[in-house]
Motif scaffolding. Structure first.
Motif, short mmCIF file in Angstrom:
data_model
loop_
_atom_site.label_atom_id
_atom_site.label_comp_id
_atom_site.label_asym_id
_atom_site.label_seq_id
_atom_site.Cartn_x
_atom_site.Cartn_y
_atom_site.Cartn_z
N LEU A 42 -1.37 -60.53 52.10
CA LEU A 42 -0.24 -59.62 51.95
C LEU A 42 0.80 -60.17 50.99
N GLN A 43 1.09 -61.46 51.11
CA GLN A 43 2.03 -62.08 50.17
C GLN A 43 1.51 -62.01 48.73
N LYS A 44 0.23 -62.20 48.57
CA LYS A 44 -0.37 -62.12 47.24
C LYS A 44 -0.24 -60.70 46.67
N ARG A 45 -0.48 -59.70 47.51
CA ARG A 45 -0.38 -58.31 47.05
C ARG A 45 1.06 -57.96 46.68
N LEU A 46 2.01 -58.41 47.49
CA LEU A 46 3.42 -58.14 47.18
C LEU A 46 3.84 -58.82 45.87
N ALA A 47 3.32 -60.02 45.62
CA ALA A 47 3.63 -60.70 44.37
C ALA A 47 3.02 -59.97 43.17
N MET A 48 1.87 -59.33 43.37
CA MET A 48 1.21 -58.62 42.28
C MET A 48 1.98 -57.37 41.85
N SER A 69 -0.23 -50.63 46.73
CA SER A 69 -1.39 -50.47 45.83
C SER A 69 -1.01 -49.69 44.58
N PHE A 70 -0.14 -48.68 44.75
CA PHE A 70 0.30 -47.88 43.60
C PHE A 70 1.05 -48.74 42.59
N PHE A 71 1.98 -49.57 43.07
CA PHE A 71 2.75 -50.41 42.16
C PHE A 71 1.87 -51.49 41.54
N ILE A 72 0.90 -52.01 42.30
CA ILE A 72 -0.02 -52.99 41.73
C ILE A 72 -0.85 -52.36 40.61
N LYS A 73 -1.36 -51.17 40.89
CA LYS A 73 -2.19 -50.49 39.89
C LYS A 73 -1.38 -50.16 38.65
N ARG A 74 -0.13 -49.73 38.84
CA ARG A 74 0.71 -49.41 37.68
C ARG A 74 1.01 -50.65 36.85
N ARG A 75 1.33 -51.76 37.51
CA ARG A 75 1.64 -52.99 36.78
C ARG A 75 0.40 -53.53 36.07
N VAL A 76 -0.74 -53.51 36.76
CA VAL A 76 -1.98 -53.98 36.13
C VAL A 76 -2.34 -53.09 34.94
N GLY A 77 -2.09 -51.78 35.07
CA GLY A 77 -2.36 -50.88 33.95
C GLY A 77 -1.50 -51.20 32.74
N LYS A 78 -0.21 -51.47 32.98
CA LYS A 78 0.67 -51.85 31.88
C LYS A 78 0.23 -53.18 31.26
N PHE A 79 -0.19 -54.10 32.11
CA PHE A 79 -0.64 -55.40 31.60
C PHE A 79 -1.89 -55.23 30.74
N THR A 80 -2.85 -54.46 31.23
CA THR A 80 -4.11 -54.28 30.50
C THR A 80 -3.88 -53.58 29.16
N ALA A 81 -2.92 -52.64 29.13
CA ALA A 81 -2.68 -51.90 27.89
C ALA A 81 -2.12 -52.79 26.79
N LYS A 82 -1.26 -53.74 27.15
CA LYS A 82 -0.62 -54.60 26.14
C LYS A 82 -1.31 -55.95 25.95
N ASP A 114 -6.25 -65.48 39.19
CA ASP A 114 -6.50 -65.18 40.61
C ASP A 114 -5.46 -64.22 41.17
N ARG A 115 -4.21 -64.35 40.72
CA ARG A 115 -3.17 -63.46 41.24
C ARG A 115 -3.31 -62.05 40.67
N LEU A 116 -3.62 -61.94 39.38
CA LEU A 116 -3.75 -60.62 38.77
C LEU A 116 -5.02 -59.92 39.22
N GLY A 117 -6.11 -60.65 39.28
CA GLY A 117 -7.37 -60.06 39.72
C GLY A 117 -7.98 -59.07 38.74
N THR A 118 -7.69 -59.20 37.45
CA THR A 118 -8.25 -58.29 36.45
C THR A 118 -9.35 -58.99 35.67
N PRO A 119 -10.43 -58.31 35.36
CA PRO A 119 -11.51 -58.93 34.58
C PRO A 119 -11.05 -59.34 33.19
N GLU A 120 -10.09 -58.58 32.61
CA GLU A 120 -9.63 -58.89 31.25
C GLU A 120 -9.02 -60.30 31.18
N PHE A 121 -8.15 -60.62 32.12
CA PHE A 121 -7.55 -61.95 32.09
C PHE A 121 -8.56 -63.03 32.49
#
Length: 322
Positions: free
Chosen positions: A79-85, A137-150, A209-216
């Protein structure tokens, strides 16, 4: 008693199937599986520096609310990891307080409306445990989407810095200061970790590990392999940026092609529940028969099961893993 148990079991089955269906394939998990062997061979993980340990101990104080939430909530580390994401300054204590409020308030309202106590508790637990999870999950997905785009732009900035003669560590500092949004935040975090004694590989792996995205993950593995085997890092990163751009374009194309089917599934699946709730609040006595008449209970449970099967099939038909 048997119809009540059947209805409760049917509702639980519906929720479980909907969560399993619409969660879809985990791209991050699949990418992690593909990269595990390579990462274990080239990670070069070393122990944290003493100064990092001291800083962590100095900042490890928690409020009483956070301590209570860590003891009561399941899997607090995850849960702490998800909140940090999410990139938000949310704490576990705040999460637990919101969850408790979303359980207690709807329970009282439903009991005042005349709903059976078992239904009020079940719906309130589903709301209190589900809504905060989906918001995070919504905020994680939005932040990961912004990260992946740039992220490809940040890699190209790294390539230009490397070709100009800057070392990789200095170039990451430049990226962290020049790029805005989540990409700049993560690169600044990597740079700060290296300043307090962590190696580049460890700092990148912790961020991956914190981001959990294949790109990074691809980026981390690329740098780790290059540091051990040598080669033209600028050329390798330029190719990686091109691959990530094509991957993003493919995702957008699949999303556009499947958007109509997803919208249809959401509308068809949610409409009966919306109508049921509206009619219940308009004419409470009429809808209470669904919780008193055994025949209506069985019919409602059957309808929920069939609807969940249809939603499950439609969701699986439009989920694609890249």
């Amino acid at each position: 008693m048997l119809p009540i148990l059947m209805l409760g079991g049917a509702v639980f089955l519906v929720l479980a199937m909907l969560i399993a269906a619409f969660s879809g394939p985990s791209t991050a998990r699949a990418g992690s599986r593909r990269l595990n062997t390579l990462r274990d061979r080239h990670a070069g993980v070393v122990g944290p520096a003493a100064v990092e340990t001291q800083i962590r101990r100095a900042s490890a104080s928690q409020s009483g609310m956070d301590t209570a939430a860590l003891r009561l909530l399941p899997n607090p580390a995850e849960l702490q990891k998800r909140l940090a994401m999410t990139g938000k300054p949310w704490t576990v204590g705040q999460y637990g307080l919101v969850t408790l409020g979303l359980i207690m308030v709807p329970t009282l309202l439903l009991l005042l409306k005349g709903a059976p106590i078992w239904l009020a508790l079940f719906l309130s637990l589903a709301l209190g445990m589900g809504l905060p999870h989906f918001v995070v999950s919504f905020f994680i997905k939005r932040r990961v989407g912004k990260f992946t785009a740039k992220f490809p732009d940040a890699i190209e900035l790294l390539v230009r810095g490397l070709r100009s003669g800057l070392p990789i560590t200095e170039t990451m500092t430049v990226v962290g200061s020049e790029v805005s949004g989540p990409v700049g935040e993560e690169f600044r975090a990597v740079s700060d970790k290296m300043k307090i004694g962590r190696t580049l590989d460890v700092a990148l792996q912790e961020t991956a590990d914190r981001l959990g995205t294949p790109e990074f993950q691809f980026f981390t593995i690329t740098i780790a392999i290059q540091r051990e085997t040598g080669g033209n890092l600028a050329e390798t990163l330029a190719n990686l940026a091109e691959v990530l751009r094509k991957r993003s374009q493919m995702k957008l194309k699949i999303k556009a092609m499947s958007s109509e089917s997803k919208a249809s599934a959401l509308i068809v699946g949610s409409l009966p529940f919306i109508v049921f709730g509206l009619v219940w609040f308009i004419n409470n006595d009429y809808m209470m028969n669904f919780f008193k008449d055994e025949r209506l209970m069985v019919a409602g449970a059957g309808g929920l099961v069939w609807m969940s099967l249809g939603a499950f099939i439609m969701a699986k038909m439009v989920n694609f893993e890249i």
